[in-house]
Design a protein around this motif. Structure first.
Motif, PDB file in Angstrom:
ATOM      1  N   PRO A 106       0.799  -1.230   0.000  1.00 37.90           N
ATOM      2  CA  PRO A 106       0.000   0.000   0.000  1.00 37.90           C
ATOM      3  C   PRO A 106       0.831   1.280   0.000  1.00 37.90           C
ATOM      4  N   ALA A 107       2.170   1.149   0.057  1.00 41.46           N
ATOM      5  CA  ALA A 107       3.008   2.342   0.141  1.00 41.46           C
ATOM      6  C   ALA A 107       2.793   3.284  -1.046  1.00 41.46           C
ATOM      7  N   ALA A 108       2.483   2.720  -2.217  1.00 43.15           N
ATOM      8  CA  ALA A 108       2.296   3.553  -3.404  1.00 43.15           C
ATOM      9  C   ALA A 108       1.155   4.547  -3.254  1.00 43.15           C
ATOM     10  N   ASN A 109       0.270   4.316  -2.301  1.00 46.36           N
ATOM     11  CA  ASN A 109      -0.863   5.225  -2.082  1.00 46.36           C
ATOM     12  C   ASN A 109      -0.497   6.477  -1.298  1.00 46.36           C
ATOM     13  N   ILE A 110       0.701   6.533  -0.754  1.00 49.95           N
ATOM     14  CA  ILE A 110       1.050   7.619   0.160  1.00 49.95           C
ATOM     15  C   ILE A 110       0.915   9.009  -0.470  1.00 49.95           C
ATOM     16  N   PRO A 111       1.404   9.269  -1.692  1.00 52.61           N
ATOM     17  CA  PRO A 111       1.188  10.605  -2.263  1.00 52.61           C
ATOM     18  C   PRO A 111      -0.291  10.965  -2.402  1.00 52.61           C
ATOM     19  N   ASP A 112      -1.106  10.002  -2.823  1.00 52.75           N
ATOM     20  CA  ASP A 112      -2.538  10.246  -2.955  1.00 52.75           C
ATOM     21  C   ASP A 112      -3.172  10.520  -1.588  1.00 52.75           C
ATOM     22  N   ALA A 140      -1.632  11.839   0.993  1.00 50.00           N
ATOM     23  CA  ALA A 140      -1.196  13.170   1.403  1.00 50.00           C
ATOM     24  C   ALA A 140      -2.065  14.254   0.768  1.00 50.00           C
ATOM     25  N   LEU A 141      -2.355  14.095  -0.516  1.00 54.32           N
ATOM     26  CA  LEU A 141      -3.235  15.052  -1.193  1.00 54.32           C
ATOM     27  C   LEU A 141      -4.611  15.067  -0.550  1.00 54.32           C
ATOM     28  N   GLY A 142      -5.108  13.872  -0.197  1.00 58.13           N
ATOM     29  CA  GLY A 142      -6.422  13.773   0.428  1.00 58.13           C
ATOM     30  C   GLY A 142      -6.484  14.440   1.784  1.00 58.13           C
ATOM     31  N   TYR A 143      -5.343  14.479   2.490  1.00 56.66           N
ATOM     32  CA  TYR A 143      -5.299  15.130   3.801  1.00 56.66           C
ATOM     33  C   TYR A 143      -5.032  16.632   3.691  1.00 56.66           C
ATOM     34  N   GLY A 144      -4.903  17.125   2.459  1.00 62.91           N
ATOM     35  CA  GLY A 144      -4.750  18.562   2.260  1.00 62.91           C
ATOM     36  C   GLY A 144      -3.331  19.042   2.026  1.00 62.91           C
ATOM     37  N   SER A 192       0.323  19.431  -0.119  1.00 60.40           N
ATOM     38  CA  SER A 192       0.802  19.511  -1.489  1.00 60.40           C
ATOM     39  C   SER A 192       1.841  18.414  -1.697  1.00 60.40           C
ATOM     40  N   VAL A 193       2.053  18.022  -2.952  1.00 61.75           N
ATOM     41  CA  VAL A 193       2.994  16.947  -3.266  1.00 61.75           C
ATOM     42  C   VAL A 193       3.935  17.385  -4.375  1.00 61.75           C
ATOM     43  N   ILE A 194       5.230  17.214  -4.129  1.00 67.50           N
ATOM     44  CA  ILE A 194       6.246  17.399  -5.165  1.00 67.50           C
ATOM     45  C   ILE A 194       6.782  16.017  -5.520  1.00 67.50           C
ATOM     46  N   HIS A 195       6.700  15.643  -6.794  1.00 66.79           N
ATOM     47  CA  HIS A 195       7.261  14.376  -7.263  1.00 66.79           C
ATOM     48  C   HIS A 195       8.628  14.636  -7.886  1.00 66.79           C
ATOM     49  N   VAL A 196       9.605  13.810  -7.548  1.00 70.18           N
ATOM     50  CA  VAL A 196      10.919  13.837  -8.187  1.00 70.18           C
ATOM     51  C   VAL A 196      11.141  12.443  -8.757  1.00 70.18           C
ATOM     52  N   ASN A 197      11.186  12.353 -10.084  1.00 67.62           N
ATOM     53  CA  ASN A 197      11.269  11.051 -10.721  1.00 67.62           C
ATOM     54  C   ASN A 197      11.784  11.222 -12.141  1.00 67.62           C
ATOM     55  N   LYS A 198      12.319  10.162 -12.708  1.00 70.13           N
ATOM     56  CA  LYS A 198      12.795  10.228 -14.093  1.00 70.13           C
ATOM     57  C   LYS A 198      11.665  10.168 -15.102  1.00 70.13           C
ATOM     58  N   THR A 199      10.470   9.769 -14.656  1.00 71.87           N
ATOM     59  CA  THR A 199       9.291   9.771 -15.518  1.00 71.87           C
ATOM     60  C   THR A 199       8.168  10.499 -14.797  1.00 71.87           C
ATOM     61  N   ASP A 200       7.179  10.929 -15.546  1.00 71.31           N
ATOM     62  CA  ASP A 200       6.049  11.656 -14.979  1.00 71.31           C
ATOM     63  C   ASP A 200       5.141  10.677 -14.239  1.00 71.31           C
ATOM     64  N   SER A 221       2.927  11.946 -11.829  1.00 73.17           N
ATOM     65  CA  SER A 221       1.907  12.777 -11.186  1.00 73.17           C
ATOM     66  C   SER A 221       0.513  12.288 -11.551  1.00 73.17           C
ATOM     67  N   MET A 222      -0.457  12.704 -10.739  1.00 74.55           N
ATOM     68  CA  MET A 222      -1.840  12.260 -10.921  1.00 74.55           C
ATOM     69  C   MET A 222      -2.740  13.368 -11.458  1.00 74.55           C
ATOM     70  N   GLY A 223      -2.144  14.498 -11.802  1.00 70.01           N
ATOM     71  CA  GLY A 223      -2.915  15.585 -12.403  1.00 70.01           C
ATOM     72  C   GLY A 223      -3.703  16.425 -11.431  1.00 70.01           C
ATOM     73  N   GLU A 224      -3.350  16.373 -10.140  1.00 66.81           N
ATOM     74  CA  GLU A 224      -4.058  17.163  -9.145  1.00 66.81           C
ATOM     75  C   GLU A 224      -3.502  18.582  -9.084  1.00 66.81           C
ATOM     76  N   GLN A 225      -4.300  19.493  -8.562  1.00 64.81           N
ATOM     77  CA  GLN A 225      -3.935  20.906  -8.543  1.00 64.81           C
ATOM     78  C   GLN A 225      -2.709  21.175  -7.671  1.00 64.81           C
TER      79      GLN A 225
END
Length: 260
Positions: free
Chosen positions: A202-208, A210-214, A216-224, A226-230
Motif C-alpha cells: 500500500p506504500a504507493a498510495n502515500i502521495p494520494d 497526502a493530497l487527500g489530507y490537504g 501539497s505533493v512534489i514528485h521527483v522522478n525520471k518519468t512523470d 503525477s496524478m494531475g491534481e492541482q
C-alpha cells in the motif's frame, strides 16, 4: 515562474515536510532498482522471484546468498547528493521526516534521523520461525567471493533459519512503521515523493493520501508519475540532480534559506 521555482517557493512556505523515498533515490549510489537487469552470477534471476517467502522455503541458501550479496553492495555504496540534500533539509527551521521503501541505510549514513522503513531493513535479520532479531554472523559480513548458495544461520533460541528482516512480496507491512508513516503523512503540509515507482502497495498510495489530507505533493522522478491534481508539482530527473537544485532554488523575490 518555472516548475522548480514554484516547487521551491512551496518548500520555502512549508513548515512540516515529509520525504517519501523509493529505489530511485538510491539508484545514483549504484543500488539497482527492481526494473534493472541483474549482473554477474545473478544475471539469470528476476529480483521479484527472489523476494518471496515461497522462494526462501524452496531454496533458503539461494535467497540468503542473494541478500548477503545485496548487503555487500549497500556497504560498498555511498550516500549521494539526493540523500545528503534530504539530510541538509532537516537542519532548517521546519520539521522534516523521512519515510522510505528502501531497505538500505543510505539515508541514515547521510545524516537523516528516525527514518521510517516501510519495507524493513537489510541491517538486522530475523528468525523465520520465532521472529527473534539477530545480527549477521561475522564470518558472513564480508565474503571475498559471494556465491549463489550460502546457508542462512540458525536462530540461537529455536534453531529456526534466519531470514532477511525485510518485507517480501505478499507480506504485510510492519504495523508500527505503517502507523508512524500515516501519522506523519496526516500531519504534513508538503510531501516530497522521490524515486518511487507507484507500483508496490500500500506504500504507493502515500502521495494520494497526502493530497487527500490537504498537503501539497512534489514528485521527483525520471518519468512523470503525477496524478494531475492541482497541488502537485512534477520535477523530472535524477534525485541526485533535482533535490540539491530544489533546495538551492528560490522563487523570484524570496530570500535564500538553505545556505551551508
Amino acid at each position: 515562474m518555472s516548475v522548480i521555482e514554484q516547487a521551491a517557493d512551496l518548500l520555502q512556505r512549508s513548515k512540516n515536510v515529509v520525504f517519501f523515498t523509493g529505489a530511485g533515490i538510491s539508484a545514483d549510489s549504484g543500488i539497482p532498482t527492481y526494473r534493472e537487469k541483474l549482473s554477474g552470477i545473478w544475471s539469470g534471476y528476476d529480483p521479484r522471484d527472489l523476494e518471496t517467502a515461497k522462494a526462501f522455503k524452496e531454496n533458503p541458501a539461494l535467497i540468503w546468498g542473494w541478500y548477503i550479496w545485496r548487503r555487500q553492495r549497500v556497504a560498498q555504496a555511498e550516500p549521494n547528493a539526493g540523500h545528503l540534500a534530504v539530510s541538509r533539509m532537516a537542519s532548517s527551521h521546519r520539521q522534516v521526516s523521512v519515510i522510505t521503501q528502501n531497505v538500505d541505510d543510505l539515508h541514515e549514513r547521510a545524516g537523516s534521523l528516525n527514518v521510517v522503513h516501510l519495507h524493513g531493513s537489510l541491517a538486522i535479520p530475523e528468525c523465520y520461525a520465532c521472529h527473534r532479531l539477530a545480527p549477521v554472523p561475522p564470518d558472513q559480513k564480508e565474503l571475498p567471493n559471494v556465491g549463489a548458495l550460502i546457508e542462512p544461520p540458525r536462530c540461537q533460541r529455536c534453531n529456526g533459519r534466519m531470514r532477511p528482516g525485510v518485507v517480501w512480496y505478499g507480506e504485510d507491512l510492519p504495523p508500527k512503521a505503517w502507523k508512524t508513516a500515516m501519522n506523519l503523512v496526516k500531519g504534513c503540509d508538503l510531501l516530497i515523493s522521490v524515486g518511487t515507482s507507484g507500483i508496490v502497495m500500500p506504500a504507493a498510495n502515500i502521495p494520494d493520501l497526502a493530497l487527500g489530507y490537504g498537503a501539497s505533493v512534489i514528485h521527483v522522478n525520471k518519468t512523470d508519475v503525477s496524478m494531475g491534481e492541482q497541488n502537485e508539482y512534477m520535477l523530472i530527473g535524477a534525485a541526485a540532480a533535482i533535490l540539491p537544485k530544489l533546495l538551492d532554488s528560490k522563487a523570484p523575490g524570496t530570500p535564500r534559506e538553505f545556505e551551508h
